[in-house]
Design a protein around this motif. Structure first.
Motif, PDB file in Angstrom:
ATOM      1  N   GLU A   1      79.831 -50.089 -39.116  1.00 56.74           N
ATOM      2  CA  GLU A   1      78.851 -50.779 -38.282  1.00 56.74           C
ATOM      3  C   GLU A   1      79.148 -52.278 -38.240  1.00 56.74           C
ATOM      4  OE1 GLU A   1      74.666 -49.364 -38.147  1.00 56.74           O
ATOM      5  OE2 GLU A   1      75.282 -48.301 -39.974  1.00 56.74           O
ATOM      6  N   GLY A   2      79.202 -52.807 -37.010  1.00 61.82           N
ATOM      7  CA  GLY A   2      79.444 -54.224 -36.816  1.00 61.82           C
ATOM      8  C   GLY A   2      80.882 -54.667 -36.989  1.00 61.82           C
ATOM      9  N   LYS A   3      81.791 -53.725 -37.286  1.00 63.86           N
ATOM     10  CA  LYS A   3      83.180 -54.094 -37.547  1.00 63.86           C
ATOM     11  C   LYS A   3      84.167 -53.361 -36.664  1.00 63.86           C
ATOM     12  CE  LYS A   3      82.147 -55.334 -42.213  1.00 63.86           C
ATOM     13  NZ  LYS A   3      82.776 -56.244 -43.085  1.00 63.86           N
TER      14      LYS A   3
ATOM     15  N   GLY B   1      81.033 -50.733 -33.641  1.00 62.42           N
ATOM     16  CA  GLY B   1      81.364 -49.793 -34.698  1.00 62.42           C
ATOM     17  C   GLY B   1      80.328 -48.694 -34.822  1.00 62.42           C
TER      18      GLY B   1
ATOM     19  N   ASN C   1      86.980 -54.100 -31.510  1.00 61.77           N
ATOM     20  CA  ASN C   1      86.179 -54.943 -32.402  1.00 61.77           C
ATOM     21  C   ASN C   1      84.718 -54.912 -31.949  1.00 61.77           C
ATOM     22  OD1 ASN C   1      86.399 -56.427 -30.081  1.00 61.77           O
ATOM     23  ND2 ASN C   1      87.138 -58.285 -31.055  1.00 61.77           N
TER      24      ASN C   1
END
Length: 78
Positions: A58-60, A9, A6
């Motif tokens: 991205e970010g995930k 990403g 998590n």
């Protein structure tokens, strides 16, 4: 097998490039690392006759899927 995290990403446009030696998508000041980890993983998996691929956003976080051929037990010393 699939390994997921998590973390930060990545943009899928870089899905193959992230396996290149010393490839970093961010500057050294932003995140630690040398850019060698995924290149080493790919080399190990391919030397065993397998394949590895990545998916992320991205970010995930990201998912790394690797497949290795099944080798039947040979008997005797393992």
């Amino acid at each position: 097998m699939i390994v997921a995290d998590n973390g930060i990403g990545f943009d899928m446009a870089y899905g193959e490039q992230i396996f290149e030696v010393f490839k970093r998508l961010h500057g050294r000041g932003e995140f630690e690392g040398t850019g060698m980890g995924l290149a080493i993983c790919r080399k190990i998996v391919e030397r065993h006759g397998g394949s590895i691929a990545a998916q992320g956003a991205e970010g995930k976080g990201a998912q790394f899927r690797f497949d290795l051929p099944f080798a039947a037990a040979r008997g005797g010393d393992a």
